[in-house]
Design a protein around this motif. Sequence first.
Motif, PDB file in Angstrom:
ATOM      1  N   LEU A  23       0.804  -1.218   0.000  1.00 20.65           N
ATOM      2  CA  LEU A  23       0.000   0.000   0.000  1.00 20.65           C
ATOM      3  C   LEU A  23       0.841   1.275   0.000  1.00 20.65           C
ATOM      4  CD1 LEU A  23      -2.842  -1.025   2.485  1.00 20.65           C
ATOM      5  CD2 LEU A  23      -2.922  -0.963  -0.018  1.00 20.65           C
ATOM      6  N   ILE A  24       2.099   1.183   0.419  1.00 17.45           N
ATOM      7  CA  ILE A  24       2.983   2.363   0.406  1.00 17.45           C
ATOM      8  C   ILE A  24       3.046   2.962  -0.994  1.00 17.45           C
ATOM      9  CG2 ILE A  24       5.421   3.063   0.477  1.00 17.45           C
ATOM     10  CD1 ILE A  24       5.750   1.318   2.943  1.00 17.45           C
ATOM     11  N   ARG A  25       2.972   2.122  -1.981  1.00 17.32           N
ATOM     12  CA  ARG A  25       3.127   2.576  -3.375  1.00 17.32           C
ATOM     13  C   ARG A  25       1.943   3.387  -3.877  1.00 17.32           C
ATOM     14  NH1 ARG A  25       4.480  -3.351  -4.540  1.00 17.32           N
ATOM     15  NH2 ARG A  25       6.544  -3.513  -3.622  1.00 17.32           N
ATOM     16  N   ASN A  26       0.803   3.290  -3.208  1.00 14.74           N
ATOM     17  CA  ASN A  26      -0.396   3.989  -3.637  1.00 14.74           C
ATOM     18  C   ASN A  26      -0.612   5.207  -2.735  1.00 14.74           C
ATOM     19  OD1 ASN A  26      -2.995   4.883  -4.176  1.00 14.74           O
ATOM     20  ND2 ASN A  26      -3.848   2.829  -4.374  1.00 14.74           N
ATOM     21  N   PRO A  27      -0.402   6.414  -3.262  1.00 13.61           N
ATOM     22  CA  PRO A  27      -0.546   7.618  -2.432  1.00 13.61           C
ATOM     23  C   PRO A  27      -1.907   7.725  -1.747  1.00 13.61           C
ATOM     24  CG  PRO A  27       0.446   8.178  -4.536  1.00 13.61           C
ATOM     25  CD  PRO A  27       0.018   6.733  -4.623  1.00 13.61           C
ATOM     26  N   ARG A  28      -2.946   7.201  -2.352  1.00 13.10           N
ATOM     27  CA  ARG A  28      -4.286   7.271  -1.758  1.00 13.10           C
ATOM     28  C   ARG A  28      -4.459   6.316  -0.586  1.00 13.10           C
ATOM     29  NH1 ARG A  28      -7.507   6.888  -7.363  1.00 13.10           N
ATOM     30  NH2 ARG A  28      -6.452   8.615  -8.356  1.00 13.10           N
ATOM     31  N   ARG A  29      -3.581   5.327  -0.488  1.00 16.94           N
ATOM     32  CA  ARG A  29      -3.723   4.309   0.561  1.00 16.94           C
ATOM     33  C   ARG A  29      -2.617   4.389   1.603  1.00 16.94           C
ATOM     34  NH1 ARG A  29      -6.589  -0.613  -0.800  1.00 16.94           N
ATOM     35  NH2 ARG A  29      -6.572  -0.780   1.453  1.00 16.94           N
ATOM     36  N   ARG A  30      -1.898   5.475   1.639  1.00 20.68           N
ATOM     37  CA  ARG A  30      -0.771   5.591   2.577  1.00 20.68           C
ATOM     38  C   ARG A  30      -1.224   5.548   4.031  1.00 20.68           C
ATOM     39  NH1 ARG A  30       3.078   9.604  -0.858  1.00 20.68           N
ATOM     40  NH2 ARG A  30       3.857   7.960  -2.227  1.00 20.68           N
ATOM     41  N   LYS A  31      -2.378   6.110   4.325  1.00 23.71           N
ATOM     42  CA  LYS A  31      -2.881   6.059   5.702  1.00 23.71           C
ATOM     43  C   LYS A  31      -3.179   4.608   6.084  1.00 23.71           C
ATOM     44  CE  LYS A  31      -4.015   8.235   9.404  1.00 23.71           C
ATOM     45  NZ  LYS A  31      -2.959   8.756  10.250  1.00 23.71           N
ATOM     46  N   LEU A  58       6.181   7.161   6.638  1.00 24.75           N
ATOM     47  CA  LEU A  58       6.105   8.438   7.344  1.00 24.75           C
ATOM     48  C   LEU A  58       6.938   9.500   6.633  1.00 24.75           C
ATOM     49  CD1 LEU A  58       6.321   7.121  11.010  1.00 24.75           C
ATOM     50  CD2 LEU A  58       4.310   8.101   9.879  1.00 24.75           C
ATOM     51  N   ARG A  59       8.055   9.102   6.104  1.00 27.62           N
ATOM     52  CA  ARG A  59       8.901  10.038   5.353  1.00 27.62           C
ATOM     53  C   ARG A  59       8.179  10.517   4.098  1.00 27.62           C
ATOM     54  NH1 ARG A  59      14.596   8.824   2.508  1.00 27.62           N
ATOM     55  NH2 ARG A  59      15.133  10.981   2.058  1.00 27.62           N
ATOM     56  N   LYS A  60       7.518   9.592   3.397  1.00 26.76           N
ATOM     57  CA  LYS A  60       6.761   9.973   2.200  1.00 26.76           C
ATOM     58  C   LYS A  60       5.604  10.898   2.538  1.00 26.76           C
ATOM     59  CE  LYS A  60       7.889   6.094  -0.729  1.00 26.76           C
ATOM     60  NZ  LYS A  60       7.430   5.082  -1.655  1.00 26.76           N
ATOM     61  N   MET A  61       5.098  10.783   3.747  1.00 31.58           N
ATOM     62  CA  MET A  61       3.988  11.630   4.185  1.00 31.58           C
ATOM     63  C   MET A  61       4.489  12.964   4.744  1.00 31.58           C
ATOM     64  SD  MET A  61       1.747   8.590   5.941  1.00 31.58           S
ATOM     65  CE  MET A  61       0.251   9.489   6.343  1.00 31.58           C
ATOM     66  N   GLY A  62       5.808  13.169   4.746  1.00 35.49           N
ATOM     67  CA  GLY A  62       6.380  14.424   5.222  1.00 35.49           C
ATOM     68  C   GLY A  62       6.508  14.522   6.727  1.00 35.49           C
ATOM     69  N   ARG A  63       6.435  13.400   7.400  1.00 36.55           N
ATOM     70  CA  ARG A  63       6.530  13.373   8.864  1.00 36.55           C
ATOM     71  C   ARG A  63       7.930  12.896   9.252  1.00 36.55           C
ATOM     72  NH1 ARG A  63       1.282   9.965  10.059  1.00 36.55           N
ATOM     73  NH2 ARG A  63       2.207   9.865  12.122  1.00 36.55           N
ATOM     74  N   ASP A  64       8.906  13.743   8.971  1.00 37.24           N
ATOM     75  CA  ASP A  64      10.311  13.367   9.133  1.00 37.24           C
ATOM     76  C   ASP A  64      10.699  13.016  10.563  1.00 37.24           C
ATOM     77  OD1 ASP A  64      10.603  13.663   6.424  1.00 37.24           O
ATOM     78  OD2 ASP A  64      11.792  15.501   6.534  1.00 37.24           O
TER      79      ASP A  64
END
Length: 92
Positions: A23-31, A58-64
Amino acid sequence: FLENAIQLDDTKADYHLELGRVLIRNPRRRKDAEQHLRRTIELDPTSVPGFVALGQILRKMGRDDDARDAFNEALRWEPSNVEALDELKQMG
């Protein structure tokens, strides 16, 4: 298939880990990916791959800051983990 497997047995950390990675690969399913990776860690608190994958999402979501915490936790369990070390190095 992984979602069906989890519906049948929600207690398998490996199922959650693999679904989270997919699911990491799908931006809509990152949560959703984050939730499955957190469930991986809940089921197996020493899951180095779980902490690394969680850090990556978390890094892809900008939560460094949260990502750093996840990578550092992976290193706590496996100090020489190349993926976690590389991710932290890339983050600076």
